[in-house]
Motif scaffolding. Structure first.
Motif, PDB file in Angstrom:
ATOM      1  N   ALA A 235      -5.192   8.495   2.416  1.00 52.22           N
ATOM      2  CA  ALA A 235      -4.627   7.033   2.253  1.00 52.22           C
ATOM      3  C   ALA A 235      -3.393   7.062   3.359  1.00 52.22           C
ATOM      4  O   ALA A 235      -3.332   5.715   3.753  1.00 52.22           O
TER       5      ALA A 235
ATOM      6  N   PHE B  23     -10.455   7.085  -1.261  1.00 50.91           N
ATOM      7  CA  PHE B  23      -9.063   7.027  -1.514  1.00 50.91           C
ATOM      8  C   PHE B  23      -8.772   8.194  -2.295  1.00 50.91           C
ATOM      9  O   PHE B  23      -7.878   8.018  -3.138  1.00 50.91           O
TER      10      PHE B  23
ATOM     11  N   MET C 261       0.867  -1.195   0.151  1.00 47.17           N
ATOM     12  CA  MET C 261      -0.189  -0.293   0.044  1.00 47.17           C
ATOM     13  C   MET C 261       0.773   1.262  -0.100  1.00 47.17           C
ATOM     14  O   MET C 261       0.336   2.337  -0.697  1.00 47.17           O
TER      15      MET C 261
ATOM     16  N   LEU D 212       1.095   4.178  -2.943  1.00 42.51           N
ATOM     17  CA  LEU D 212       0.817   5.583  -2.392  1.00 42.51           C
ATOM     18  C   LEU D 212       1.885   6.338  -3.182  1.00 42.51           C
ATOM     19  O   LEU D 212       1.688   7.386  -3.546  1.00 42.51           O
TER      20      LEU D 212
ATOM     21  N   ASP E  53      -6.134  -2.457  -0.704  1.00 41.84           N
ATOM     22  CA  ASP E  53      -7.003  -2.617   0.455  1.00 41.84           C
ATOM     23  C   ASP E  53      -8.030  -3.510   0.637  1.00 41.84           C
ATOM     24  O   ASP E  53      -8.203  -4.228   1.712  1.00 41.84           O
TER      25      ASP E  53
ATOM     26  N   SER F 177      -5.047   5.988   6.585  1.00 42.95           N
ATOM     27  CA  SER F 177      -5.606   4.691   6.294  1.00 42.95           C
ATOM     28  C   SER F 177      -4.532   3.628   6.644  1.00 42.95           C
ATOM     29  O   SER F 177      -4.495   2.688   7.378  1.00 42.95           O
TER      30      SER F 177
ATOM     31  N   ASP G 271      -3.488   3.585  -7.149  1.00 45.62           N
ATOM     32  CA  ASP G 271      -4.855   3.393  -6.715  1.00 45.62           C
ATOM     33  C   ASP G 271      -4.733   2.352  -5.135  1.00 45.62           C
ATOM     34  O   ASP G 271      -4.240   1.272  -5.661  1.00 45.62           O
ATOM     35  N   LEU G 272      -5.028   2.800  -4.204  1.00 49.56           N
ATOM     36  CA  LEU G 272      -4.922   1.864  -3.153  1.00 49.56           C
ATOM     37  C   LEU G 272      -6.074   0.939  -2.930  1.00 49.56           C
ATOM     38  O   LEU G 272      -6.386  -0.264  -2.109  1.00 49.56           O
TER      39      LEU G 272
END
Length: 216
Positions: free
Chosen positions: A170, A164, A115, A119, A129, A173, A124-125
């Motif tokens: 992000a 996100f 992740m 980032l 996730d 998170s 795109d996470l």
């Protein structure tokens, strides 16, 4: 309903669900059954059965004499569903054996590192996730609870871009995921569950905000 058609119906439902979640069938779009049946290479009967199933799961809305359409995005509804999913996942976590969760810890940590790398690269996470939460819950043997989670989470998938939508969100998170993992390593499932719920609650709080002005 013919039991022989059930596998086909489920496969069609999965394919239509994917179109809803990735935006190929956008919010408020009306389903063109003739065109969709041709795209999927199926007849109208199993397609309609699948569409009815998706209305039961709130992924479609049936309108008398007008067919089916994708429901509009509803931020207020999503803000209620995010904490609900958090509580369901926290329950699944508490019902998992601590030793089984510890056996997942290294893989969970690697996914968190993925992740962070994604980032840093501006990626795109959302997909990672999803994988992380699926792995976290894989130690739960309560099939009924897992089925309920699986039926509820797709309702939120269309909101991922709002959740996100910015690097600050992000980063926060990712920090929450690390706190969940740390609590698991410490054998404190109540603390892990608390941070898991918080992760989802924070997601609800960020819905509808400008990602450039608020962090996650």
């Amino acid at each position: 309903m013919d039991h022989a058609t059930a596998p086909l119906r489920r496969d069609i439902a999965e394919q239509v669900t994917a179109r809803i979640l990735d935006g190929r069938l956008p919010a408020e779009a009306r389903v063109n059954e003739v065109r969709l049946a041709a795209e999927l290479g199926v007849s109208r009967t199993p397609l309609r059965e699948a569409l009815v199933e998706l209305t039961d799961r709130s992924l479609l809305v049936a309108e008398p004499r007008r067919g089916f359409r994708v429901p509009p995005l509803n931020i207020d509804e999503a803000r209620k569903l995010y904490p609900l999913v958090g509580e369901l996942e926290a329950l699944a976590l508490r019902w998992s054996a601590p030793q089984d969760l510890l056996g997942l810890a290294d893989r969970l940590e690697r996914q968190i590192d993925d992740m962070q790398a994604t980032l840093d690269e501006g990626g795109d996470l959302a997909g990672i996730d999803d994988q992380w939460h699926a792995l976290l819950l894989s130690a739960c043997a309560n099939a009924h609870l897992m089925r309920l989670i699986a039926q509820t989470k797709p309702l939120l998938k269309r909101y991922d871009v709002l959740y996100f939508g910015g690097p600050d969100r992000a980063r926060r998170s990712i920090d929450e995921h690390r706190r969940i993992l740390a609590a698991i390593r410490d054998g404190d499932l109540n603390e892990a569950a608390r941070w898991l719920v918080q992760n989802w609650v924070n997601g609800a709080a960020y819905l509808g905000q400008d990602p450039q002005r608020s962090g996650r």
